[in-house]
Write a protein that holds these residues in place. Structure first.
Motif, PDB file in Angstrom:
ATOM      1  N   ASP A 220      41.821  42.639  32.655  1.00  0.00           N
ATOM      2  CA  ASP A 220      43.013  41.921  33.102  1.00  0.00           C
ATOM      3  C   ASP A 220      43.732  42.707  34.189  1.00  0.00           C
ATOM      4  O   ASP A 220      44.093  42.172  35.253  1.00  0.00           O
ATOM      5  N   SER A 224      44.157  42.044  38.248  1.00  0.00           N
ATOM      6  CA  SER A 224      45.540  42.031  38.736  1.00  0.00           C
ATOM      7  C   SER A 224      45.691  42.993  39.909  1.00  0.00           C
ATOM      8  O   SER A 224      46.423  42.716  40.870  1.00  0.00           O
ATOM      9  N   LYS A 227      44.591  41.251  42.940  1.00  0.00           N
ATOM     10  CA  LYS A 227      45.606  40.285  43.376  1.00  0.00           C
ATOM     11  C   LYS A 227      46.761  40.982  44.086  1.00  0.00           C
ATOM     12  O   LYS A 227      47.230  40.518  45.127  1.00  0.00           O
ATOM     13  N   ASP A 234      48.118  34.284  41.729  1.00  0.00           N
ATOM     14  CA  ASP A 234      47.004  33.792  40.921  1.00  0.00           C
ATOM     15  C   ASP A 234      45.801  33.566  41.813  1.00  0.00           C
ATOM     16  O   ASP A 234      45.924  33.424  43.032  1.00  0.00           O
ATOM     17  N   TYR A 235      44.628  33.469  41.185  1.00  0.00           N
ATOM     18  CA  TYR A 235      43.405  33.212  41.933  1.00  0.00           C
ATOM     19  C   TYR A 235      43.210  31.727  42.233  1.00  0.00           C
ATOM     20  O   TYR A 235      42.321  31.369  43.007  1.00  0.00           O
ATOM     21  N   GLY A 243      46.153  29.742  35.941  1.00  0.00           N
ATOM     22  CA  GLY A 243      45.773  30.040  37.313  1.00  0.00           C
ATOM     23  C   GLY A 243      44.370  29.546  37.579  1.00  0.00           C
ATOM     24  O   GLY A 243      44.037  28.402  37.306  1.00  0.00           O
ATOM     25  N   ASP A 247      41.575  34.146  36.485  1.00  0.00           N
ATOM     26  CA  ASP A 247      42.791  34.480  35.740  1.00  0.00           C
ATOM     27  C   ASP A 247      42.598  34.287  34.242  1.00  0.00           C
ATOM     28  O   ASP A 247      43.216  34.982  33.436  1.00  0.00           O
ATOM     29  N   ASP A 250      39.027  36.883  33.192  1.00  0.00           N
ATOM     30  CA  ASP A 250      38.934  38.271  33.651  1.00  0.00           C
ATOM     31  C   ASP A 250      38.607  39.231  32.510  1.00  0.00           C
ATOM     32  O   ASP A 250      37.821  40.179  32.672  1.00  0.00           O
TER      33      ASP A 250
END
Length: 271
Positions: A220, A224, A227, A234-235, A243, A247, A250
């Motif tokens: 996670d 992140s 990102k 969010d993806y 997301g 998201d 992951d």
């Protein structure tokens, strides 16, 4: 929060249907679709999406991986696919007048091979003896860890875990994730015993739950990190409240290969 719950209400039964009731070939088909979405999300997030040929190459490689493991799994087939991918990317790079960067090439390789390979270990788990009881483990550990971490953070969270990567995550939430995964694996062992008559090794299950929660949280935070590196929240928006596909999955990307390794060296259930 309501949208997250609704996605779970719809999504979890679908996962159970694919893993437990559909023909085995359905799993690589589903993973193939997920890999294409993941390629799109990652390359969109990193700005490499404008290199359309690289996106196509990465998507083709991502689609190849789960079927390679399902039908063949030979070294020759893998080397051939990787060589073809490298050749296509290399030709694109040297003929693009420096429009393609090495960073974009690395990201397409990561999106098209590394992530799909980690997810495709689910195909290998599904090929094990009594696989129907093992292939659910990555989802039990990852999803329950995520859920308990979320609710523990909302109820008790005061101390930030990694504020630069994920401002809402807390140490209390992380502890809740560990507790949830361990409890979830314990309950899962009871359910498997009740359904199958097998004998669960609860020490292995609890150890697995603890370590899998750690990996779920690392996964996670790792995605992140990507990102935050590229300044997005969010993806994607495919899954309301979550997301994109990345998201939501992951943590599974890290738990699935770990589960595959564990089932080779430890016995979860004695049948």
């Amino acid at each position: 929060m309501l949208s997250r719950v609704l996605v779970a209400v719809v999504g979890i039964p679908l996962i159970l249907i694919v893993l437990l009731f559909c023909p085995p070939v359905c799993l690589p088909i589903v993973l193939c679709v997920m890999d294409v979405l993941i390629v799109y999300e990652l390359l969109w997030a990193t700005g490499a999406l404008k290199q359309k040929r690289l996106v196509v190459y990465a998507a083709m490689l991502g689609m190849f991986v789960p079927f390679w493991l399902y039908f063949d799994g030979s070294v020759v087939a893998f080397v051939a696919a990787a060589f073809l991918y490298l050749t296509l990317v290399g030709l694109d790079a040297v003929t693009s007048a420096e429009e393609v960067t090495f960073e974009q090439i690395c990201m397409t390789f990561f999106a098209g091979l590394v992530v799909p390979m980690m997810l495709a270990t689910l195909v290998l788990i599904a090929d094990e003896d009594h696989s129907r009881y093992l292939v659910l483990l990555p989802f039990v550990s990852a999803f329950i860890s995520d859920a308990f971490a979320l609710f523990a953070g909302m109820l008790f969270g005061k101390h930030k875990l990694a504020p630069k990567l994920s401002p809402k995550k807390t140490i209390e939430g992380s502890i809740g994730g560990f507790v949830g995964a361990v409890l979830g694996c314990f309950v899962y062992g009871l359910v498997v015993e009740l359904i199958s008559g097998a004998k669960a090794d609860y020490f292995v299950l609890l150890l697995y739950g603890l370590l899998a929660s750690l990996l779920a949280q690392v996964g996670d935070l790792f995605f992140s990190y990507i990102k935050r590196e590229y300044g997005i929240k969010d993806y994607g928006k495919l899954l309301p409240g979550h997301g994109g596909v990345l998201d939501r999955f992951d943590s599974v990307i890290f738990c699935a290969p770990f589960t595959f390794i564990m089932v080779h060296y430890l016995t979860f259930f004695q049948f």
